[in-house]
Design an enzyme around this catalytic site. Structure first.
Site, PDB file in Angstrom:
ATOM      1  N   HIS A 143      20.045 -39.402  -3.272  1.00 21.32           N
ATOM      2  CA  HIS A 143      18.858 -39.045  -2.498  1.00 21.32           C
ATOM      3  C   HIS A 143      18.861 -37.584  -2.052  1.00 21.32           C
ATOM      4  O   HIS A 143      17.803 -36.963  -1.919  1.00 21.32           O
ATOM      5  CB  HIS A 143      18.774 -39.961  -1.268  1.00 21.32           C
ATOM      6  CG  HIS A 143      17.564 -39.757  -0.421  1.00 21.32           C
ATOM      7  ND1 HIS A 143      16.370 -40.426  -0.641  1.00 21.32           N
ATOM      8  CD2 HIS A 143      17.347 -38.964   0.655  1.00 21.32           C
ATOM      9  CE1 HIS A 143      15.480 -40.043   0.256  1.00 21.32           C
ATOM     10  NE2 HIS A 143      16.047 -39.162   1.063  1.00 21.32           N
ATOM     11  N   CYS A 198      13.329 -45.274   1.132  1.00 14.47           N
ATOM     12  CA  CYS A 198      12.964 -44.444  -0.021  1.00 14.47           C
ATOM     13  C   CYS A 198      12.752 -45.343  -1.247  1.00 14.47           C
ATOM     14  O   CYS A 198      13.678 -46.051  -1.671  1.00 14.47           O
ATOM     15  CB  CYS A 198      14.055 -43.418  -0.306  1.00 14.47           C
ATOM     16  SG  CYS A 198      13.772 -42.512  -1.855  1.00 14.47           S
ATOM     17  N   GLN A 249       7.246 -35.491 -12.184  1.00 15.50           N
ATOM     18  CA  GLN A 249       6.188 -36.373 -12.656  1.00 15.50           C
ATOM     19  C   GLN A 249       5.733 -35.938 -14.039  1.00 15.50           C
ATOM     20  O   GLN A 249       5.987 -34.807 -14.459  1.00 15.50           O
ATOM     21  CB  GLN A 249       4.989 -36.329 -11.696  1.00 15.50           C
ATOM     22  CG  GLN A 249       5.313 -36.777 -10.280  1.00 15.50           C
ATOM     23  CD  GLN A 249       4.073 -36.766  -9.408  1.00 15.50           C
ATOM     24  OE1 GLN A 249       3.124 -37.504  -9.638  1.00 15.50           O
ATOM     25  NE2 GLN A 249       4.078 -35.906  -8.402  1.00 15.50           N
ATOM     26  N   ASN A 303       6.907 -31.160  -7.973  1.00 14.11           N
ATOM     27  CA  ASN A 303       6.547 -30.575  -6.681  1.00 14.11           C
ATOM     28  C   ASN A 303       7.771 -30.711  -5.789  1.00 14.11           C
ATOM     29  O   ASN A 303       8.230 -31.820  -5.546  1.00 14.11           O
ATOM     30  CB  ASN A 303       5.376 -31.322  -6.042  1.00 14.11           C
ATOM     31  CG  ASN A 303       4.122 -31.265  -6.903  1.00 14.11           C
ATOM     32  OD1 ASN A 303       3.874 -30.270  -7.575  1.00 14.11           O
ATOM     33  ND2 ASN A 303       3.343 -32.329  -6.890  1.00 14.11           N
ATOM     34  N   CYS A 343      15.317 -44.635  -4.313  1.00 18.31           N
ATOM     35  CA  CYS A 343      16.748 -44.891  -4.226  1.00 18.31           C
ATOM     36  C   CYS A 343      17.085 -46.179  -4.990  1.00 18.31           C
ATOM     37  O   CYS A 343      16.196 -46.991  -5.275  1.00 18.31           O
ATOM     38  CB  CYS A 343      17.172 -45.013  -2.754  1.00 18.31           C
ATOM     39  SG  CYS A 343      17.516 -43.418  -1.967  1.00 18.31           S
ATOM     40  N   HIS A 397      12.825 -35.828  -7.846  1.00 24.02           N
ATOM     41  CA  HIS A 397      12.061 -36.423  -8.946  1.00 24.02           C
ATOM     42  C   HIS A 397      10.976 -35.461  -9.402  1.00 24.02           C
ATOM     43  O   HIS A 397      10.615 -34.521  -8.693  1.00 24.02           O
ATOM     44  CB  HIS A 397      11.415 -37.739  -8.503  1.00 24.02           C
ATOM     45  CG  HIS A 397      10.269 -37.573  -7.554  1.00 24.02           C
ATOM     46  ND1 HIS A 397      10.426 -37.218  -6.233  1.00 24.02           N
ATOM     47  CD2 HIS A 397       8.922 -37.680  -7.747  1.00 24.02           C
ATOM     48  CE1 HIS A 397       9.245 -37.139  -5.645  1.00 24.02           C
ATOM     49  NE2 HIS A 397       8.304 -37.407  -6.540  1.00 24.02           N
TER      50      HIS A 397
END
Lengths: 51, 315
Positions: free
Chosen positions: B84, B37, B139, B124, B40, B137
């Site tokens: 995560h 990932c 954006q 999203n 992370c 997360h």
């Protein structure tokens, strides 16, 4: 943030103003990656939240 | 768009809309294993990630695969936590409140740039809406133009003779059947003409054009309302609930509109969840794509009743 790995450096080293600032309950540390991309770290302040 | 340009724009004459091309995004990281990932922390002896520290709280960085980039806009990634397996809904309240301040700081800083006309913060969540990284997360896009949806909201101001969200909020509170949650500063409701089965809008009670205009208490209560809703979403079908979360604020460029709304724009957050049942998705198909007419399978009042129960379970 005090010990930086080799692929990031403080924003000041990229020719930009060094800024260590706060915003409400967070402190802001600005870094630059070795490919030129900005990286901004936000940490919660330990002295409480704004009222 | 040319071979030498990874980013470009064309105008689609039939619909009267522009299409933006970011061809390099075809190569972006796609659903990596958790061991790889990129969001992370970089742990001792582990692979180098986007964030070169073994622990962090909230991080913003320039997207490696930007849809927009200076001097024609911006694309940033906002990582909520180094955990995560967390989600916006499961963040500690203090972290969610801090995230509101991070959003605010990015809105102000990006909005001050001459090449950015609209700062759009979004998340999203879930593969159902096209997520490519599971780590929690969001954006931020800094558009070098005013996109169509905010432009439509300004047109709604003109149509209603004032701030459209203020008017719609008053209507929802007067009706009451679709209201999901309220606190001193924020109201959450399923809109009267919801397109998605469990669409919800989160509005500031007062006319606040942007996060910049909010008091500290209002930011705290905005985080509270957003977490209350997203926890309710997860409780609705007892599963991680996919959604698109869209933060709408005032444009950061001068706009010309036909009505004086005492600053254009009204901070609100819209959620577009694709699930219409626990295991059925609403697809944008023939009518939606080819005719531009949304056909909904559910009544907003019935969805609101189910969501209120879920919110009570999720608290």
């Amino acid at each position: 943030v005090s010990e930086l790995p080799t692929w990031v450096y403080p924003q000041a080293m990229a020719g930009k103003p060094a800024e260590s600032s706060t915003c409400g309950p967070v402190t802001i540390t600005r870094l630059v990656k070795d490919d030129g991309r900005a990286l901004i770290m936000y940490a919660l302040k330990t002295d409480g939240r704004p009222k | 768009v040319s071979d030498s340009s990874k980013i470009g724009r064309r105008f689609e004459e039939l619909r009267g809309e522009q299409v933006d091309y970011a061809i390099h995004r075809q190569q972006r990281t796609f659903l990596p294993t958790r061991e790889h990932c990129p969001l992370c922390p970089t742990r001792p002896g582990g692979p180098q990630t986007e964030i070169p520290f073994p622990a962090y709280e909230i991080v913003v960085f320039d997207n490696r695969f930007p849809a927009f980039e200076a001097p024609h806009g911006a694309a940033e990634v906002v990582v909520y936590t180094d955990d995560h397996d967390a989600s916006f809904a499961t963040l500690a309240p203090e972290r969610a409140e801090a995230l509101m301040w991070v959003w605010r700081q990015r809105y102000i800083e990006l909005g001050a740039r001459a090449d950015i006309d609209y700062v759009y913060i979004f998340e999203n969540r879930g593969v159902e809406v096209g997520v490519t990284l599971h780590h929690p997360h969001g954006q931020i896009y800094g558009y070098p133009f005013l996109p169509p949806v905010p432009k439509l909201e300004l047109a709604a101001d003109a149509r209603l003779g004032g701030c459209a969200p203020c008017t719609l909020l008053a209507r929802e509170l007067a009706d009451g059947r679709r209201v999901l949650y309220e606190n001193d500063s924020v109201v959450v409701y399923v809109p009267y003409a919801a397109r998605w089965a469990y669409e919800a809008h989160v509005l500031m009670r007062g006319h606040r054009p942007s996060l910049r205009d909010c008091e500290p208490k209002e930011l705290r209560l905005l985080a509270d309302a957003l977490q209350t809703l997203t926890r309710g979403y997860d409780a609705l079908f007892d599963r991680p609930f996919p959604y698109v979360m869209a933060v709408h604020q005032a444009p950061t460029t001068a706009v010309e509109v036909a009505v004086d709304t005492n600053e254009h724009g009204h901070l609100h957050v819209e959620f577009y969840p694709p699930l219409r049942t626990a295991d059925k998705l609403k697809y944008l198909a023939g009518s939606e794509q080819g005719a531009g007419t949304f056909i909904s399978d559910t009544l907003p009042e019935e969805s609101a009743a189910k969501l209120r129960e879920a919110i009570a379970r999720g608290r």
